[in-house]
Design a protein around this motif. Sequence first.
Motif, PDB file in Angstrom:
ATOM      1  N   ASN A   1       1.037  -0.357  -0.034  1.00  0.00           N
ATOM      2  CA  ASN A   1      -0.058  -0.024  -0.058  1.00  0.00           C
ATOM      3  C   ASN A   1       1.252   1.337  -0.477  1.00  0.00           C
ATOM      4  O   ASN A   1       1.838   1.375  -0.271  1.00  0.00           O
ATOM      5  N   SER A   2       0.421   2.190  -0.154  1.00  0.00           N
ATOM      6  CA  SER A   2       1.011   3.331  -0.237  1.00  0.00           C
ATOM      7  C   SER A   2       2.146   4.140   0.838  1.00  0.00           C
ATOM      8  O   SER A   2       3.142   4.151   1.359  1.00  0.00           O
ATOM      9  N   THR A   3       1.427   3.362   1.602  1.00  0.00           N
ATOM     10  CA  THR A   3       2.365   3.639   3.385  1.00  0.00           C
ATOM     11  C   THR A   3       3.040   1.801   3.684  1.00  0.00           C
ATOM     12  O   THR A   3       3.666   2.146   5.078  1.00  0.00           O
ATOM     13  N   GLY A   4       3.576   1.136   2.648  1.00  0.00           N
ATOM     14  CA  GLY A   4       3.487   0.214   3.258  1.00  0.00           C
ATOM     15  C   GLY A   4       4.943  -0.168   3.143  1.00  0.00           C
ATOM     16  O   GLY A   4       5.788   0.840   3.455  1.00  0.00           O
TER      17      GLY A   4
ATOM     18  N   ASN B   1       6.931   0.882  -0.007  1.00  0.00           N
ATOM     19  CA  ASN B   1       7.143   2.334  -0.355  1.00  0.00           C
ATOM     20  C   ASN B   1       8.525   2.634   0.147  1.00  0.00           C
ATOM     21  O   ASN B   1       9.405   3.692  -0.035  1.00  0.00           O
ATOM     22  N   GLN B   2       8.343   1.985   1.863  1.00  0.00           N
ATOM     23  CA  GLN B   2       9.758   3.279   3.033  1.00  0.00           C
ATOM     24  C   GLN B   2      11.002   1.933   2.318  1.00  0.00           C
ATOM     25  O   GLN B   2      12.048   3.593   2.596  1.00  0.00           O
TER      26      GLN B   2
ATOM     27  N   GLY C   1      11.451   4.180  -0.745  1.00  0.00           N
ATOM     28  CA  GLY C   1      11.908   6.364  -0.624  1.00  0.00           C
ATOM     29  C   GLY C   1      11.399   6.791  -2.074  1.00  0.00           C
ATOM     30  O   GLY C   1       9.797   6.020  -2.370  1.00  0.00           O
TER      31      GLY C   1
ATOM     32  N   ALA D   1       9.632   5.081  -5.053  1.00  0.00           N
ATOM     33  CA  ALA D   1       7.857   4.088  -5.267  1.00  0.00           C
ATOM     34  C   ALA D   1       6.849   5.011  -6.078  1.00  0.00           C
ATOM     35  O   ALA D   1       7.092   6.380  -6.196  1.00  0.00           O
TER      36      ALA D   1
ATOM     37  N   ASN E   1       3.564   6.414  -7.609  1.00  0.00           N
ATOM     38  CA  ASN E   1       2.348   7.173  -7.363  1.00  0.00           C
ATOM     39  C   ASN E   1       1.505   7.566  -8.582  1.00  0.00           C
ATOM     40  O   ASN E   1       2.044   8.099  -9.320  1.00  0.00           O
TER      41      ASN E   1
ATOM     42  N   SER F   1       0.367   4.565  -5.991  1.00  0.00           N
ATOM     43  CA  SER F   1       1.214   3.346  -5.802  1.00  0.00           C
ATOM     44  C   SER F   1       0.641   2.294  -6.276  1.00  0.00           C
ATOM     45  O   SER F   1      -0.349   2.017  -7.378  1.00  0.00           O
TER      46      SER F   1
END
Length: 318
Positions: free
Chosen positions: A158-161, A164-165, A168, A171, A173, A175
């Motif tokens: 997911n967008s904050t998964g 993606n972390q 950085g 990632a 966009n 997601s």
Amino acid sequence: MSTLSAPPAAGTAPAAGTAPRRRPPLVRRVLGSNPLGWLFAAPYLIFVLLIFAYPLVYAVYISFFDYFFAAPGAQVTQPFVGLQNYVQVFTDPAVIQSFINVGIFLIINVPLTVVLSLVLANGLNSITRFRTFLRVSYYVPYVTASVAIIGVWLFLFNSTGLVNQILGPLAPNPSWFVNPVLAMPTIAIYVTWKQLGLYILLYLAALQNVPRELYESAATDGAGRVRQFFSVTVPGVRPATVLVLLLATITGANLFTEPYLLTGGGGPDGHSTSPVLLIYQQGIQQGHPGYAAAIGVVLVILVLIIGWLQNRFAGGRD
């Protein structure tokens, strides 16, 4: 000294006293030399006819009608529309998009499945330590419930998964599963990872039938590990490769659970909708089973063509 008599010339009548060759009975010609085998095969044959053959024939039938489901015993009009449903299939942008989506899926999934499963099976077949543990580890995702694994992948992608972390600024966009370009490739990678254990087992079974003498002969001729892999292993497991190609293609063409759960029903904007998911939406949710059946018939024909081509070019003369 006795002399050998020459065989009778072609076209001559049989010698006197020899009876003409009798044809086998009709039962033996139809059922073979061992009719008892049909008795043992009958339960599965009946299962195939009732569960697969009858629904397919019935789907072809209703695809020529403006068909809809009604209560048992209700008399409703279901007009014959001929090829109208099929014309709509080839002109509906949603249907065309779904076939493009599954084409993208197959282009990514099938080669990855064949290459990774063969390479990993060859590696697992050559190691001696932790062999059982590694085989079970690869097979666990295949037997694990899809809903549980999909929950993990949604958490990772997911967008904050976590993915993606780690990436950085690299990632994507939007997601992964809400990106029109990346949604279907991500699903293809997920399905490849989940089902890899099954195809590894198929290749492991095929590798047991490759004679060790071929590897020893190749090593004597100076062939290294890579050369042995391409000259001995790959030709030796060709029947298994054809089977893996067919199974991966059929599984991919029937893709339903993954886009339904990972992208919320084929999003974004239908870029992850598969034909089977569209059949469900049209036939069950929107009440157009005749149109859905036409989509299914077209899908079956395309899968048969792809399977024939794979068997023709990958299977060789066999």
